[in-house]
Motif scaffolding. Structure first.
Motif, PDB file in Angstrom:
ATOM      1  N   THR A  17       0.918  -1.278   0.147  1.00 21.04           N
ATOM      2  CA  THR A  17      -0.024  -0.005   0.040  1.00 21.04           C
ATOM      3  C   THR A  17       0.901   1.303  -0.204  1.00 21.04           C
ATOM      4  OG1 THR A  17      -1.972  -1.038   1.059  1.00 21.04           O
ATOM      5  CG2 THR A  17      -1.653   1.354   1.392  1.00 21.04           C
ATOM      6  N   ALA A  18       2.000   1.328   0.835  1.00 21.26           N
ATOM      7  CA  ALA A  18       2.861   2.435   0.884  1.00 21.26           C
ATOM      8  C   ALA A  18       3.483   2.525  -0.311  1.00 21.26           C
ATOM      9  CB  ALA A  18       3.874   2.240   2.063  1.00 21.26           C
ATOM     10  N   GLU A  19       3.960   1.701  -0.993  1.00 24.14           N
ATOM     11  CA  GLU A  19       4.561   1.663  -2.385  1.00 24.14           C
ATOM     12  C   GLU A  19       3.510   2.191  -3.408  1.00 24.14           C
ATOM     13  OE1 GLU A  19       6.642  -0.835  -5.872  1.00 24.14           O
ATOM     14  OE2 GLU A  19       6.126  -1.972  -4.185  1.00 24.14           O
ATOM     15  N   THR A  20       2.274   1.675  -3.320  1.00 26.56           N
ATOM     16  CA  THR A  20       1.492   2.205  -4.410  1.00 26.56           C
ATOM     17  C   THR A  20       0.969   3.738  -4.210  1.00 26.56           C
ATOM     18  OG1 THR A  20       0.582  -0.040  -4.396  1.00 26.56           O
ATOM     19  CG2 THR A  20      -1.023   1.740  -5.095  1.00 26.56           C
ATOM     20  N   ILE A  21       0.642   4.082  -2.861  1.00 22.69           N
ATOM     21  CA  ILE A  21       0.350   5.374  -2.761  1.00 22.69           C
ATOM     22  C   ILE A  21       1.358   6.315  -2.960  1.00 22.69           C
ATOM     23  CG2 ILE A  21      -1.720   4.889  -1.222  1.00 22.69           C
ATOM     24  CD1 ILE A  21      -0.125   5.728   0.974  1.00 22.69           C
ATOM     25  N   TYR A  22       2.616   6.363  -2.639  1.00 22.06           N
ATOM     26  CA  TYR A  22       3.789   6.880  -2.992  1.00 22.06           C
ATOM     27  C   TYR A  22       4.622   6.605  -4.231  1.00 22.06           C
ATOM     28  CZ  TYR A  22       2.920   8.507   1.830  1.00 22.06           C
ATOM     29  OH  TYR A  22       2.570   8.798   2.854  1.00 22.06           O
ATOM     30  N   ARG A  23       4.285   5.903  -5.142  1.00 19.41           N
ATOM     31  CA  ARG A  23       4.845   5.558  -6.217  1.00 19.41           C
ATOM     32  C   ARG A  23       4.843   6.691  -7.347  1.00 19.41           C
ATOM     33  NH1 ARG A  23       1.108   1.033  -8.319  1.00 19.41           N
ATOM     34  NH2 ARG A  23       2.891  -0.250  -7.415  1.00 19.41           N
ATOM     35  N   ASP A  24       4.237   7.823  -7.409  1.00 22.84           N
ATOM     36  CA  ASP A  24       4.078   8.749  -8.237  1.00 22.84           C
ATOM     37  C   ASP A  24       4.889   9.935  -7.588  1.00 22.84           C
ATOM     38  OD1 ASP A  24       3.160   7.236 -10.403  1.00 22.84           O
ATOM     39  OD2 ASP A  24       0.924   7.593  -9.787  1.00 22.84           O
ATOM     40  N   ASN A  25       5.191   9.805  -6.381  1.00 26.24           N
ATOM     41  CA  ASN A  25       5.758  11.001  -5.756  1.00 26.24           C
ATOM     42  C   ASN A  25       7.172  11.434  -6.547  1.00 26.24           C
ATOM     43  OD1 ASN A  25       7.718  12.206  -3.606  1.00 26.24           O
ATOM     44  ND2 ASN A  25       5.909  11.877  -2.480  1.00 26.24           N
ATOM     45  N   THR A  26       7.348  12.824  -6.636  1.00 24.19           N
ATOM     46  CA  THR A  26       8.229  13.325  -7.435  1.00 24.19           C
ATOM     47  C   THR A  26       9.574  13.585  -6.308  1.00 24.19           C
ATOM     48  OG1 THR A  26       7.431  15.368  -6.984  1.00 24.19           O
ATOM     49  CG2 THR A  26       6.798  14.411  -9.199  1.00 24.19           C
ATOM     50  N   VAL A  27       9.521  13.182  -5.294  1.00 26.77           N
ATOM     51  CA  VAL A  27      10.640  13.523  -4.271  1.00 26.77           C
ATOM     52  C   VAL A  27      11.293  12.077  -3.931  1.00 26.77           C
ATOM     53  CG1 VAL A  27      11.258  14.209  -1.994  1.00 26.77           C
ATOM     54  CG2 VAL A  27       9.372  15.353  -3.378  1.00 26.77           C
ATOM     55  N   TYR A  28      10.672  11.039  -4.041  1.00 27.67           N
ATOM     56  CA  TYR A  28      11.106   9.880  -3.698  1.00 27.67           C
ATOM     57  C   TYR A  28      10.946   8.706  -4.778  1.00 27.67           C
ATOM     58  CZ  TYR A  28      11.461  11.684   1.214  1.00 27.67           C
ATOM     59  OH  TYR A  28      11.642  12.526   2.198  1.00 27.67           O
ATOM     60  N   ASP A  29      12.011   7.811  -5.004  1.00 30.19           N
ATOM     61  CA  ASP A  29      11.625   6.625  -5.752  1.00 30.19           C
ATOM     62  C   ASP A  29      11.360   5.505  -4.643  1.00 30.19           C
ATOM     63  OD1 ASP A  29      11.586   4.701  -7.420  1.00 30.19           O
ATOM     64  OD2 ASP A  29      13.692   4.640  -7.743  1.00 30.19           O
ATOM     65  N   VAL A  30      10.444   4.757  -4.738  1.00 33.72           N
ATOM     66  CA  VAL A  30       9.933   3.843  -3.778  1.00 33.72           C
ATOM     67  C   VAL A  30       9.787   2.390  -4.230  1.00 33.72           C
ATOM     68  CG1 VAL A  30       8.599   5.646  -2.221  1.00 33.72           C
ATOM     69  CG2 VAL A  30       7.234   4.296  -4.194  1.00 33.72           C
ATOM     70  N   LYS A  31       9.963   1.527  -3.150  1.00 32.73           N
ATOM     71  CA  LYS A  31       9.924   0.035  -3.345  1.00 32.73           C
ATOM     72  C   LYS A  31       9.144  -0.391  -2.171  1.00 32.73           C
ATOM     73  CE  LYS A  31      13.508  -0.631  -6.809  1.00 32.73           C
ATOM     74  NZ  LYS A  31      14.767  -1.453  -7.462  1.00 32.73           N
ATOM     75  N   SER A  32       8.775  -1.777  -2.213  1.00 31.94           N
ATOM     76  CA  SER A  32       8.492  -2.287  -1.015  1.00 31.94           C
ATOM     77  C   SER A  32       8.686  -3.783  -1.066  1.00 31.94           C
ATOM     78  CB  SER A  32       7.070  -2.439  -0.843  1.00 31.94           C
ATOM     79  OG  SER A  32       6.370  -2.980  -1.931  1.00 31.94           O
ATOM     80  N   CYS A  33       8.715  -4.569   0.118  1.00 31.65           N
ATOM     81  CA  CYS A  33       9.130  -5.895   0.138  1.00 31.65           C
ATOM     82  C   CYS A  33       8.618  -6.501   1.615  1.00 31.65           C
ATOM     83  CB  CYS A  33      10.734  -6.098   0.073  1.00 31.65           C
ATOM     84  SG  CYS A  33      11.773  -5.317   1.435  1.00 31.65           S
ATOM     85  N   GLY A  34       8.892  -7.843   1.808  1.00 32.85           N
ATOM     86  CA  GLY A  34       8.443  -8.420   3.194  1.00 32.85           C
ATOM     87  C   GLY A  34       9.678  -9.317   3.508  1.00 32.85           C
ATOM     88  N   THR A  35       9.333  -9.541   4.986  1.00 30.75           N
ATOM     89  CA  THR A  35      10.415 -10.282   5.610  1.00 30.75           C
ATOM     90  C   THR A  35      10.308 -11.690   5.670  1.00 30.75           C
ATOM     91  OG1 THR A  35       9.410 -10.067   7.821  1.00 30.75           O
ATOM     92  CG2 THR A  35      10.962  -8.399   7.311  1.00 30.75           C
TER      93      THR A  35
END
Length: 109
Positions: A17-35
C-alpha cells in the motif's frame, strides 16, 4: 531522488500500500518488500543496498532484517512506523495512517 524501501511481513498489504500510494511521488523513488519466506517480494541485500531510507511497519520486521543484513542496515536511515497487520491492501484507514506517520517523520510532504 532519494530511495525509500517499505518493509512488512508478506509485502501484500501494508508495504505494498505504501509503495502504491507513493509511487508517483516526485521526491522519492519507492519500493516495497517483506520479511517472510512467502513474501510477494522478499527483502534482499540488493534492495537494502538500493535504499537510502528503510521504513519498517513494525519493530519485529527491523529485528528480522537485522539478523540477516545487520551490517548493511547499519549504514541506512531506519524508521519504524508501528503499524500493525490489521488492514487490507489500500484500506482507507491504512492509507490515512501511513500518510500521517510519514508526515510526522517529515518524509513525505
Amino acid at each position: 531522488m532519494e530511495k525509500l524501501l517499505f518493509v512488512c511481513s508478506r509485502n501484500k498489504r501494508r508495504s505494498l500500500t505504501a509503495e502504491t500510494i507513493y509511487r508517483d511521488n516526485t521526491v522519492y523513488d519507492v519500493k516495497s518488500c517483506g520479511t517472510n519466506t512467502g513474501a510477494r517480494v522478499k527483502i534482499t541485500a540488493g534492495l537494502i543496498g538500493w535504499a537510502d531510507k528503510i521504513i519498517f511497519m513494525e519493530k519485529r520486521h527491523k529485528e528480522l532484517a537485522s539478523k540477516s543484513f545487520g551490517d548493511s542496515l547499519a549504514k541506512k536511515q531506519i524508521y519504524v512506523l508501528n503499524i500493525k497487520d490489521v488492514y487490507e491492501y489500500l484500506d482507507s484507514k491504512l492509507v490515512d495512517k501511513l500518510k500521517l506517520k510519514m508526515a510526522d517523520l517529515n518524509l513525505i510532504i
